[in-house]
Each structure stands twice: as structure tokens, then as C-alpha cells.
Design a protein around this motif. Structure first.
Motif, short mmCIF file in Angstrom:
data_model
loop_
_atom_site.label_atom_id
_atom_site.label_comp_id
_atom_site.label_asym_id
_atom_site.label_seq_id
_atom_site.Cartn_x
_atom_site.Cartn_y
_atom_site.Cartn_z
N GLN A 1 0.92 -1.22 0.01
CA GLN A 1 -0.08 -0.03 0.10
C GLN A 1 0.84 1.26 0.13
OE1 GLN A 1 -2.11 1.12 3.64
NE2 GLN A 1 -3.92 1.27 2.60
N ARG A 2 1.58 1.39 0.97
CA ARG A 2 2.81 2.45 0.78
C ARG A 2 3.55 2.45 -0.51
NH1 ARG A 2 7.19 2.04 4.98
NH2 ARG A 2 7.84 3.58 3.96
N ALA A 3 3.84 1.60 -1.16
CA ALA A 3 4.83 1.58 -2.36
C ALA A 3 3.70 2.25 -3.40
CB ALA A 3 5.19 0.23 -2.68
N PHE A 4 2.36 2.04 -3.39
CA PHE A 4 1.51 2.62 -4.37
C PHE A 4 1.15 4.02 -4.26
CE2 PHE A 4 -0.23 -1.99 -5.49
CZ PHE A 4 0.84 -2.19 -6.54
N LYS A 5 1.18 4.45 -2.71
CA LYS A 5 0.73 5.78 -2.42
C LYS A 5 1.93 6.67 -2.19
CE LYS A 5 -2.81 5.92 0.25
NZ LYS A 5 -3.75 5.93 1.29
N GLU A 6 2.90 6.36 -1.76
CA GLU A 6 3.98 7.47 -1.31
C GLU A 6 4.98 7.64 -2.60
OE1 GLU A 6 6.30 5.75 1.94
OE2 GLU A 6 4.46 5.76 3.35
N GLU A 7 5.23 9.22 -2.58
CA GLU A 7 5.95 9.56 -3.73
C GLU A 7 7.25 9.28 -3.91
OE1 GLU A 7 5.57 13.80 -4.02
OE2 GLU A 7 3.50 13.89 -4.13
N ALA A 8 7.88 8.54 -2.73
CA ALA A 8 9.30 8.14 -2.78
C ALA A 8 9.40 6.78 -3.60
CB ALA A 8 9.82 7.84 -1.24
N PHE A 9 7.96 6.26 -3.93
CA PHE A 9 8.28 5.05 -4.88
C PHE A 9 7.75 5.54 -5.85
CE2 PHE A 9 7.94 3.22 -0.37
CZ PHE A 9 8.41 2.15 -0.41
N THR A 10 8.87 5.65 -6.94
CA THR A 10 8.55 6.27 -8.46
C THR A 10 8.27 5.31 -9.19
OG1 THR A 10 10.72 6.27 -9.35
CG2 THR A 10 10.18 7.95 -7.65
N THR A 11 7.88 5.65 -10.50
CA THR A 11 7.56 4.60 -11.60
C THR A 11 8.90 4.60 -12.60
OG1 THR A 11 6.35 6.19 -12.94
CG2 THR A 11 5.11 4.59 -11.25
N ALA A 12 9.87 5.12 -11.88
CA ALA A 12 10.97 5.21 -12.92
C ALA A 12 11.54 3.81 -13.68
CB ALA A 12 12.30 5.65 -12.31
N ASN A 13 10.92 2.67 -13.07
CA ASN A 13 11.22 1.37 -13.47
C ASN A 13 10.57 1.26 -14.70
OD1 ASN A 13 9.13 1.32 -11.44
ND2 ASN A 13 8.47 -0.38 -12.57
N TYR A 14 9.42 1.94 -15.39
CA TYR A 14 8.75 1.67 -16.53
C TYR A 14 9.68 2.27 -17.64
CZ TYR A 14 4.56 0.55 -13.96
OH TYR A 14 3.68 0.06 -13.24
N ASP A 15 10.75 2.95 -17.37
CA ASP A 15 11.58 3.52 -18.22
C ASP A 15 12.19 2.26 -19.07
OD1 ASP A 15 10.93 6.08 -17.84
OD2 ASP A 15 12.82 6.37 -16.76
N TRP A 16 12.50 1.33 -18.26
CA TRP A 16 12.95 0.03 -18.94
C TRP A 16 12.08 -0.94 -19.13
CZ3 TRP A 16 12.76 -4.21 -15.76
CH2 TRP A 16 12.80 -3.96 -14.57
N GLN A 17 10.99 -1.03 -18.26
CA GLN A 17 10.10 -2.19 -18.16
C GLN A 17 8.97 -1.97 -19.15
OE1 GLN A 17 7.90 -2.62 -14.68
NE2 GLN A 17 7.22 -4.60 -15.03
N LEU A 18 8.34 -0.87 -19.57
CA LEU A 18 7.37 -0.45 -20.11
C LEU A 18 7.72 0.34 -21.60
CD1 LEU A 18 4.56 0.68 -18.00
CD2 LEU A 18 4.84 -1.73 -18.74
#
Length: 405
Positions: free
Chosen positions: A50-67
């Protein structure tokens, strides 16, 4: 003191066959697990996911290589104003009055066309005859694309999902995903350009012409969104519909409750999203060191968030391994919003933009199926089994019923 159990392997055949025992071990003994082959930290407790989906510290930068290699740059990778403007451009078609007025008839028509092919037969496979075709048909129709290309779109979204779930790094799967990216771009870009010149009353035309704060989506923006919509909207609703019926058919009392009161369909869908979500894992990348249950995740690491484990966390849901559409600890009113109790649509600013579309498809499709299949039951001797690791659902669901008069 009980001995700690063996570290589960998310790439093992045992895990693929049934991940839930491994999820329990991870929640209890390895709430923060480093998986060497995936090059990722893995979290499994509800509070951490839940925290990983809501807190800004957990970014979606992984999608640069994943998506991005397969979709192009999508709204999921964006943040700040760029994200808010792009989301404002695409959101109206997926909520409220426009969804009901413009696209509910599309959903109803596509459900009926598919069901008409087997309603008189007395038997069907709810995966191959309905679920695997229904959402992709709806999306293609909404976009105003050529429905004769359905098989091509189905192949493309299957390839894209395989690429995204390629946890073992299979080179053939990766190559097929990249080939799909090129084929989809070659198909879509000319269509987008024609639609800009001659817009119609469809979703693709809306994407081409809508403007927010002086910003319009580029051809590449639209192509990337269509690619994302085909994969995310096709695969997830496909598996959710199949899982909904698999769960109800294995709980006949709850099936009959839903048959007698169709207002229970959203509740059954919400419980399906909790109990057997179509997407079992989503990744994030923290921008700073983050402490969770079990330790600290270093900044820049990949974090695999196990939705399938979090949704069955006994710290959040009572008797979590029991399918129960009447459970009191899952608020159906919020189940399709960013305040949902389950985590199947993620949460926060990247909450699934298509949640209400999925709800409309499930409500309509399930209602029509129940009307067309009096006395529906699993084929004699068949026991439903889910397959998949990244996305998961029944591969087949043969049923028998009394043909409607």
C-alpha cells in the motif's frame, strides 16, 4: 520457536502452480526479500505494498526499462504537471456520463454478439468463447478501429503482456515484444493521422482532438496510450471475468445470490480482485532509501510489489483465503476508486484509469452471461486452475447450462 521456512523462488514451477503458500511464507518470514535472478527486492505485506503505491518516494522510473521498450513512453512514467495534464486528457472517456452514454452501448453490443454464438449450445468455454475476446473487442470498438483486425490486436496484447511478465529474461519473448511494438506503430500512426484530419465520434478521435492547458497528445503519445490500453485493458479484464465466474461456480450459494440480485455483481467483482487479482505484481523504484517491514530498500532499486500476497494478508482481511462476496472488511463503494481496500488497481496518483471501464464491462458481461446460462455449472469433473505469474487467471473454464428459451 518455529523454524523459518525456505526462501520461495518466484521463478520456480512450484510458485507458478500455486503462489499462495509462498506468499504466506514471504509475509511471515521474508517480508523484504532480495531475488537475485529478478534483480529486485520483493515486498508482500499489505501495509508495505500500500505504501509503495501511495508514497511519492516509490516512483515509476522502472517503467523506463520495463514498459517503454514495448509501449513507448506512457502516462505511467510521467509525474508532476506532465502526468496530471496527460491524465486529464484521457480520463474523461473512462468515467461518469461519457462512459455511460457513449461506451456502455458498445460494451452491451459486444457482450451480446459473443454470447449469441453459444447461448443455444448448452455449453461453452467461458475463457476461449467469451473472456479472451470481450474486453479487446470493446476496446477496438471504442477506438473506432477495424474489428476484422481483432485477431491481430489479440496477438499484440498477448505479446506485450508476455514481454512485461518476462521475469526470467527469455530472449524469444523479448524479441517478440519488440517486434509487436514496431508492428503496432506501423499500424496505428497512419490511423491516428487520418483521424486527426477526419475525426469521428470515437475514443481515438477524442484523444486526437482534446486539449488541456494548451497541450494535445502527440501521435507517439496516442500510439503509446493505445498500446497500454490494449495490454492493460485487455489482459486484466479478460482474466478478471474468467476468475469471477471460476470463483462463483466453485461457491454455488454465492453464484445463486448474484443470480438473484444483480446489484451484487460489483461486490463479487471486488472480492475477485482481492481474492484472485488478474495482476499479481507491479514494480516501483524508490528515489531514496525506504524502510519497510524487514529492512531498508536502497534508492534506485527495483521493488516488486506482490498484490496477490498483500490482498490475502491476514493483518488486513479476516480469513483472507476464503472467497466471500459478503465479507465486511472490503468496502464495495470504494472498490473502484483510488481509495479501494484491495490493491488490484494500485492506489494513489497512478490508480488504474480504466477501473470504471472494467467495472462496466464486468457488470454488463456477467449480467448477460447469467441471463443466457440458466443453471450454469462447471463441466462434470472439471476443477478450475489458474495459470500465470505476472498476470494470473484460468486458462480454460468449460461450463454447461440449460439453453435459454
Amino acid at each position: 520457536m518455529a523454524a523459518t521456512q525456505k526462501v520461495p523462488d518466484l521463478l520456480s514451477e512450484e510458485f507458478a502452480a500455486n503462489p499462495y503458500p509462498s506468499y504466506q511464507v514471504m509475509r511471515e518470514d521474508y517480508p523484504l526479500l532480495w531475488h537475485e535472478a529478478m534483480n529486485s527486492y520483493v515486498i508482500s505485506r499489505y501495509e508495505d505494498v500500500q505504501r509503495a503505491f501511495k508514497e511519492e518516494a516509490f516512483t515509476t522510473a522502472n517503467y523506463d526499462w520495463q514498459l517503454e521498450p514495448v509501449h513507448g513512453r506512457t502516462i505511467l512514467q510521467m509525474s508532476g504537471r506532465e502526468h496530471s495534464v496527460r491524465r486529464a486528457l484521457v480520463t474523461p472517456a473512462f468515467r461518469g456520463a461519457e462512459l455511460q452514454a457513449k461506451f456502455l452501448p458498445v460494451i452491451e453490443r459486444n457482450a451480446k454478439e459473443l454470447i449469441d454464438q453459444f447461448r443455444a449450445a448448452g455449453s461453452a468455454d467461458l475463457v476461449s468463447d467469451f473472456a479472451s475476446h470481450f474486453p479487446i473487442s470493446v476496446i477496438v470498438d471504442m477506438l473506432g478501429l477495424d474489428k476484422s483486425d481483432h485477431a491481430r490486436f489479440h496477438r499484440w496484447y498477448t505479446s506485450i503482456i508476455a514481454f512485461l511478465g518476462n521475469l526470467s529474461g527469455d530472449e524469444k519473448v523479448a524479441a517478440d515484444g519488440l517486434r509487436t511494438r514496431d508492428e503496432l506503430a506501423e499500424y496505428m500512426i497512419p490511423v491516428i493521422q487520418r483521424r486527426r484530419e477526419q475525426p469521428g465520434d470515437d475514443l481515438l478521435s477524442a484523444l486526437c482532438t482534446t486539449e488541456v492547458d494548451g497541450t494535445r497528445m502527440s501521435d507517439e503519445d496516442i500510439k503509446a496510450f493505445v498500446s497500454l490500453l490494449l495490454a492493460a485493458g485487455g489482459e486484466t479484464t479478460d482474466k478478471a471475468m474468467a476468475s469471477l465466474f471460476a470463483n462463483l461456480l466453485q461457491h454455488p450459494d454465492q453464484l445463486e445470490a448474484v443470480r438473484g440480485d444483480r446489484s451484487l455483481i460489483p461486490r463479487a467483482f471486488a472480492e475477485t480482485l482481492r481474492y484472485s487479482p488478474p495482476v499479481h505484481m507491479i514494480m516501483r523504484q524508490p528515489s531514496e532509501d525506504v524502510t519497510v517491514s524487514g529492512g531498508t530498500i536502497p534508492a534506485g532499486s527495483t521493488v516488486t510489489c506482490l498484490i496477490g500476497a498483500a490482498n490475502r494478508d491476514p493483518g488486513r482481511f479476516s480469513d483472507p483465503d476464503r472467497f466471500d462476496i459478503h465479507r465486511g472488511d472490503l468496502d464495495t463503494d470504494n472498490a473502484f476508486s483510488a481509495a479501494a481496500g484491495h490493491l488490484a488497481f494500485a492506489l494513489g496518483r497512478h490508480f488504474c484509469v480504466g477501473a470504471l471501464l472494467a467495472k462496466a464491462e464486468i457488470e454488463t458481461g456477467a449480467g448477460q452471461l447469467l441471463d443466457a446460462m440458466p443453471g450454469v455449472r462447471l463441466r462434470d469433473g472439471f476443477v478450475p486452475a489458474d495459470s500465470g505469474v505476472f498476470t494470473r487467471g484460468p486458462a480454460t473454464l468449460p461450463v454447461e447450462f440449460t439453453p435459454a428459451g
